[in-house]
Design an enzyme around this catalytic site. Structure first.
Site, PDB file in Angstrom:
ATOM      1  CG  PHE A  39      -9.647   1.032   8.611  1.00  9.13           C
ATOM      2  CD1 PHE A  39      -9.628  -0.185   9.274  1.00  9.13           C
ATOM      3  CD2 PHE A  39      -8.974   1.133   7.389  1.00  9.13           C
ATOM      4  CE1 PHE A  39      -8.969  -1.285   8.741  1.00  9.13           C
ATOM      5  CE2 PHE A  39      -8.311   0.041   6.851  1.00  9.13           C
ATOM      6  CZ  PHE A  39      -8.303  -1.174   7.519  1.00  9.13           C
TER       7      PHE A  39
ATOM      8  CD  GLN B 188      -2.366   6.358   2.136  1.00 10.48           C
ATOM      9  OE1 GLN B 188      -2.737   5.246   1.817  1.00 10.48           O
ATOM     10  NE2 GLN B 188      -3.197   7.268   2.604  1.00 10.48           N
TER      11      GLN B 188
ATOM     12  CG  HIS C 274       0.163   1.584   5.651  1.00  7.03           C
ATOM     13  ND1 HIS C 274       0.409   1.189   6.940  1.00  7.03           N
ATOM     14  CD2 HIS C 274      -1.147   1.313   5.413  1.00  7.03           C
ATOM     15  CE1 HIS C 274      -0.710   0.686   7.464  1.00  7.03           C
ATOM     16  NE2 HIS C 274      -1.672   0.747   6.551  1.00  7.03           N
TER      17      HIS C 274
ATOM     18  CG  LEU D 277      -0.260  -3.270   5.165  1.00 10.95           C
ATOM     19  CD1 LEU D 277       0.117  -1.817   5.048  1.00 10.95           C
ATOM     20  CD2 LEU D 277      -1.643  -3.488   4.631  1.00 10.95           C
TER      21      LEU D 277
ATOM     22  CD  GLU E 140      -5.544   2.818   8.839  1.00  9.12           C
ATOM     23  OE1 GLU E 140      -4.605   3.079   8.075  1.00  9.12           O
ATOM     24  OE2 GLU E 140      -6.636   3.391   8.782  1.00  9.12           O
TER      25      GLU E 140
ATOM     26  NE  ARG F 212      -3.905   3.803   5.732  1.00  7.56           N
ATOM     27  CZ  ARG F 212      -4.361   2.925   4.875  1.00  7.56           C
ATOM     28  NH1 ARG F 212      -4.089   3.041   3.580  1.00  7.56           N
ATOM     29  NH2 ARG F 212      -5.097   1.920   5.272  1.00  7.56           N
TER      30      ARG F 212
ATOM     31  CG  HIS G 165      -0.123   1.430   1.530  1.00  4.39           C
ATOM     32  ND1 HIS G 165      -0.057   0.059   1.528  1.00  4.39           N
ATOM     33  CD2 HIS G 165      -1.426   1.740   1.831  1.00  4.39           C
ATOM     34  CE1 HIS G 165      -1.252  -0.447   1.811  1.00  4.39           C
ATOM     35  NE2 HIS G 165      -2.096   0.553   1.983  1.00  4.39           N
TER      36      HIS G 165
ATOM     37  NE  ARG H  53      -5.781   3.992  -0.255  1.00  2.16           N
ATOM     38  CZ  ARG H  53      -5.846   2.890   0.503  1.00  2.16           C
ATOM     39  NH1 ARG H  53      -7.011   2.419   0.892  1.00  2.16           N
ATOM     40  NH2 ARG H  53      -4.738   2.263   0.861  1.00  2.16           N
TER      41      ARG H  53
HETATM   42  C1  LIG Z   1      -0.661  -4.838   1.273  1.00  2.00           C
HETATM   43  C2  LIG Z   1      -1.830  -3.963   0.934  1.00  2.00           C
HETATM   44  C3  LIG Z   1      -2.970  -3.981   1.719  1.00  2.00           C
HETATM   45  C4  LIG Z   1      -4.066  -3.193   1.393  1.00  2.00           C
HETATM   46  N1  LIG Z   1      -5.180  -3.228   2.181  1.00  2.00           N
HETATM   47  C5  LIG Z   1      -6.257  -2.490   1.833  1.00  2.00           C
HETATM   48  C6  LIG Z   1      -7.468  -2.530   2.600  1.00  2.00           C
HETATM   49  O1  LIG Z   1      -7.564  -3.222   3.613  1.00  2.00           O
HETATM   50  N2  LIG Z   1      -8.516  -1.772   2.199  1.00  2.00           N
HETATM   51  C7  LIG Z   1      -8.466  -0.979   1.093  1.00  2.00           C
HETATM   52  O2  LIG Z   1      -9.450  -0.338   0.764  1.00  2.00           O
HETATM   53  N3  LIG Z   1      -7.320  -0.938   0.331  1.00  2.00           N
HETATM   54  C8  LIG Z   1      -6.244  -1.661   0.666  1.00  2.00           C
HETATM   55  N4  LIG Z   1      -5.107  -1.598  -0.097  1.00  2.00           N
HETATM   56  C9  LIG Z   1      -5.151  -0.907  -1.392  1.00  2.00           C
HETATM   57  C10 LIG Z   1      -5.920  -1.750  -2.398  1.00  2.00           C
HETATM   58  O3  LIG Z   1      -5.726  -3.117  -2.112  1.00  2.00           O
HETATM   59  C11 LIG Z   1      -5.471  -1.496  -3.832  1.00  2.00           C
HETATM   60  O4  LIG Z   1      -5.468  -0.119  -4.083  1.00  2.00           O
HETATM   61  C12 LIG Z   1      -6.434  -2.170  -4.805  1.00  2.00           C
HETATM   62  O5  LIG Z   1      -6.604  -3.534  -4.471  1.00  2.00           O
HETATM   63  C13 LIG Z   1      -5.937  -2.047  -6.230  1.00  2.00           C
HETATM   64  O6  LIG Z   1      -6.809  -2.792  -7.035  1.00  2.00           O
HETATM   65  P1  LIG Z   1      -6.743  -2.671  -8.606  1.00  2.00           P
HETATM   66  O7  LIG Z   1      -7.801  -3.572  -9.147  1.00  2.00           O
HETATM   67  O8  LIG Z   1      -6.766  -1.247  -9.006  1.00  2.00           O
HETATM   68  O9  LIG Z   1      -5.290  -3.232  -8.991  1.00  2.00           O
HETATM   69  P2  LIG Z   1      -4.567  -4.639  -8.678  1.00  2.00           P
HETATM   70  O10 LIG Z   1      -5.344  -5.508  -7.776  1.00  2.00           O
HETATM   71  O11 LIG Z   1      -3.168  -4.309  -8.326  1.00  2.00           O
HETATM   72  O12 LIG Z   1      -4.590  -5.354 -10.078  1.00  2.00           O
HETATM   73  C14 LIG Z   1      -3.774  -4.934 -11.140  1.00  2.00           C
HETATM   74  C15 LIG Z   1      -3.948  -5.899 -12.278  1.00  2.00           C
HETATM   75  O13 LIG Z   1      -3.305  -5.364 -13.411  1.00  2.00           O
HETATM   76  C16 LIG Z   1      -2.537  -6.362 -14.037  1.00  2.00           C
HETATM   77  N5  LIG Z   1      -1.456  -5.704 -14.773  1.00  2.00           N
HETATM   78  C17 LIG Z   1      -0.597  -4.750 -14.346  1.00  2.00           C
HETATM   79  N6  LIG Z   1       0.227  -4.378 -15.336  1.00  2.00           N
HETATM   80  C18 LIG Z   1      -0.122  -5.114 -16.419  1.00  2.00           C
HETATM   81  C19 LIG Z   1       0.358  -5.207 -17.745  1.00  2.00           C
HETATM   82  N7  LIG Z   1       1.389  -4.470 -18.207  1.00  2.00           N
HETATM   83  N8  LIG Z   1      -0.229  -6.094 -18.574  1.00  2.00           N
HETATM   84  C20 LIG Z   1      -1.244  -6.867 -18.157  1.00  2.00           C
HETATM   85  N9  LIG Z   1      -1.744  -6.822 -16.909  1.00  2.00           N
HETATM   86  C21 LIG Z   1      -1.186  -5.957 -16.059  1.00  2.00           C
HETATM   87  C22 LIG Z   1      -2.088  -7.264 -12.913  1.00  2.00           C
HETATM   88  O14 LIG Z   1      -1.772  -8.534 -13.413  1.00  2.00           O
HETATM   89  C23 LIG Z   1      -3.345  -7.276 -12.039  1.00  2.00           C
HETATM   90  O15 LIG Z   1      -4.249  -8.252 -12.521  1.00  2.00           O
HETATM   91  C24 LIG Z   1      -4.011  -2.362   0.254  1.00  2.00           C
HETATM   92  C25 LIG Z   1      -2.855  -2.327  -0.527  1.00  2.00           C
HETATM   93  C26 LIG Z   1      -1.757  -3.096  -0.177  1.00  2.00           C
HETATM   94  C27 LIG Z   1      -0.523  -2.966  -0.981  1.00  2.00           C
END
Ligand SMILES: Cc1cc2nc3c(=O)[nH]c(=O)nc-3n(C[C@H](O)[C@H](O)[C@H](O)COP(=O)(O)OP(=O)(O)OC[C@H]3O[C@@H](n4cnc5c(N)ncnc54)[C@H](O)[C@@H]3O)c2cc1C
Length: 505
Positions: free
Chosen positions: A61, A174, A176, A186, A189, A220, A284, A319
């Protein structure tokens, strides 16, 4: 109106939220999840490339010294979310599905629960808890070009800000380098990890002029700036550069990058086995977020944050790919354990009727309004102007202009009208509430960017402050709201084993 009380209530059911729930449950706490969408639809499920952890199936990566990103094809997040959800179901952890958290309950200087809008049945519901963990993900929807889903509106960051918790390093959004044009979807990478090339309109692998050693596996920020420079200097193709996978061959693409192929065909009408993919930088990942310590604890007792909505600052200003999923799992676990231990040692939960009454009154005021502006026009202007004035490159005059634009949009938001007055799946209402969150976050990001008079990681000011300035700015920005206006402060960086280094590519 109090629906239930728990030891630990987790707002957000992505990777961070579900991992925290499992840990809190296993520590003996009565834990519940609350999510505005079904847990398996959380944005973590969109993560493609991989997670830096363990020793299985490693792929290279960007900016990593060696291949260390574990992966499940290019659907790693999807696999993680489903495994975690199975574990949540196995433990019978209750989940308030399709509940929109709108306010934190503060009582006795402690966070003691959440007031949420029940999307399926309508109405505000209070859920009391000894500890609340915010795991609501990122805020990419601040930008018109983003890899983030519609749900990524930074709700948890704004909820914390509203009860006085500072937001840290909010200028660090960030970009991407490979987001599909025109949608922003997306392109992982992992494609470059597998050997894809980035080309300009002259067919040149232009990264040889920006990162001659790392080439397409530079970090990135470096690649995003290189692409933007190529596009700005007229060597782009319709505002894009191209990502070429053709030399990898059909077999490798079908085996390791089938998700990328499907996305390209569906959203850009391009089959990467035969044609290059048009890509450009897009918002991103937010390195900034709710200021927490290494156990996820905020300044407010009983309130924690983990995952993308938090800023423990494990990513600094930039990141590396694969580290966000790793953060959700590592800090989800740590924070779940700490919140459970604290809750089990402390007994009371009370949601004062006055807090509920205030929320009901505020909601009624919004729904009773019939004349004013629709939220979507403000949301569009916010996203477009953030992209224009607070994007890959930042200029002082553009940032100041953006500050004024955001201020104007916040004033217009005071007169926003929700047309749908109904109870069942009132997305009109929740989108209006999300817009309120987004506006406050933008109001924090812009002044933090203006105050950081250097270039570091995702914050690039090539015109006035092109260099990193450790002497003056090796420190965090902290933004709080005071009388409705953002106030920027600073916090020292805690350095442990690894000292900051200049990296050459
Ligand atoms: C397209 C894409 C690809 C990626 N690929 C990678 C990768 O390969 N490797 C890597 O390390 N990172 C990757 N990332 C980054 C990583 O996926 C995210 O940073 C990470 O998954 C975020 O997880 P989280 O649990 O913090 O939030 P999320 O998975 O976004 O979950 C947020 C939760 O909060 C809830 N929520 C939000 N607001 C409210 C509210 N007001 N009331 C109730 N519930 C709410 C939502 O319903 C959801 O359940 C990627 C990001 C993107 C956008």
């Amino acid at each position: 109106m109090v629906e239930a009380k728990h030891d630990v209530l987790i707002v957000g059911a992505g990777c961070a939220g579900m991992r925290a729930a499992i840990e809190a449950h296993d520590a003996g706490a009565d834990v519940a999840l609350l999510s505005k969408i079904h847990p398996v639809r959380s944005h973590s499920g969109a993560a493609e490339g991989g997670i830096n952890d363990g020793r299985i199936a490693q792929r290279p990566f960007g900016a990593a010294g060696a291949p260390r990103t574990a992966y499940a094809a290019d659907i790693t997040g999807h696999v993680l979310v489903h495994v975690l959800y199975e574990q949540v179901m196995k433990r019978e952890i209750p989940t308030y599905e399709e509940f929109f958290a709108w306010k934190l309950v503060m009582n006795d200087d402690r966070c003691q629960g959440v007031i949420a809008w029940d999307l399926l049945n309508g109405g505000l519901k209070s859920i009391g808890a000894k500890t609340v963990i915010l795991t609501t993900g990122g805020a990419g929807r601040l930008y018109v070009g983003t890899t983030n889903a519609y749900a990524c509106t930074g709700d948890g960051m704004a909820l914390a800000l509203r009860v006085g918790v500072p937001l840290k390093d909010m200028e660090m959004m960030q970009f991407h380098p490979t987001t599909l044009s025109p949608t922003g979807v997306l392109i992982t990478e992992g494609t470059r990890g597998e050997g894809a090339y980035l080309l300009n309109s002259e067919g040149e692998r232009f990264l040889k002029r920006y990162a001659p050693n790392a080439m397409e596996l530079a970090s990135r920020d470096v690649i995003s700036r290189a692409e933007q420079t190529e596009i700005d200097e007229g060597r782009g193709i319709n505002g894009n550069v191209i990502l070429d996978l053709r030399h990898l061959g059909a077999e490798k693409i079908l085996e390791r990058l089938h998700g990328t192929r499907e996305l390209s065909m569906t959203f850009a009408g391009v089959d990467p086995i035969y044609e290059p993919i048009p890509v450009r930088p897009g918002a991103h990942y937010h390195m900034g977020g709710v200021d927490t310590d290494v156990w996820g604890l905020t300044e407010v007792e009983g309130l924690y944050a983990a995952g993308e909505c938090a800023c423990v600052s494990v990513h600094g200003a930039n990141r590396l790919g694969g580290n966000a999923l790793m953060e959700t799992i590592t800090y989800g676990k740590r924070v779940g354990r700490h919140a459970a231990d604290w809750a089990l040692a402390n007994t009371t939960v009370e949601v004062p009727p006055s807090v509920e009454a205030d929320a009901e009154r505020e909601l009624k005021e919004l729904l009773d309004r019939h004349d004013g502006e629709r939220p979507w026009s403000i949301r569009d202007e916010l996203a477009e102007s953030m992209h224009e004035n607070f994007g890959v490159f930042r200029r002082e005059d553009q940032m100041r202009k953006q500050g004024e634009i955001v201020e104007g949009l916040r004033e217009r938001y005071e007169r926003v009208v929700v047309e749908d007055k109904g109870n069942v799946f009132n997305n009109d209402l929740t989108q209006a509430l999300e817009l309120g969150f987004l506006l406050e976050l933008a109001a924090c990001m812009v002044p933090a960017g203006i105050e950081r008079k250097e270039s570091r990681g995702a914050h690039a000011r090539p015109h006035d402050y092109p260099n990193r300035d450790d002497e003056n700015y090796l420190r965090h920005t902290l933004v709080t709201m005071q009388d409705g206006q953002p106030k920027v402060d600073w916090k020292p960086v805690t350095m442990t084993k690894w000292q900051p280094q200049e990296r050459t590519y």
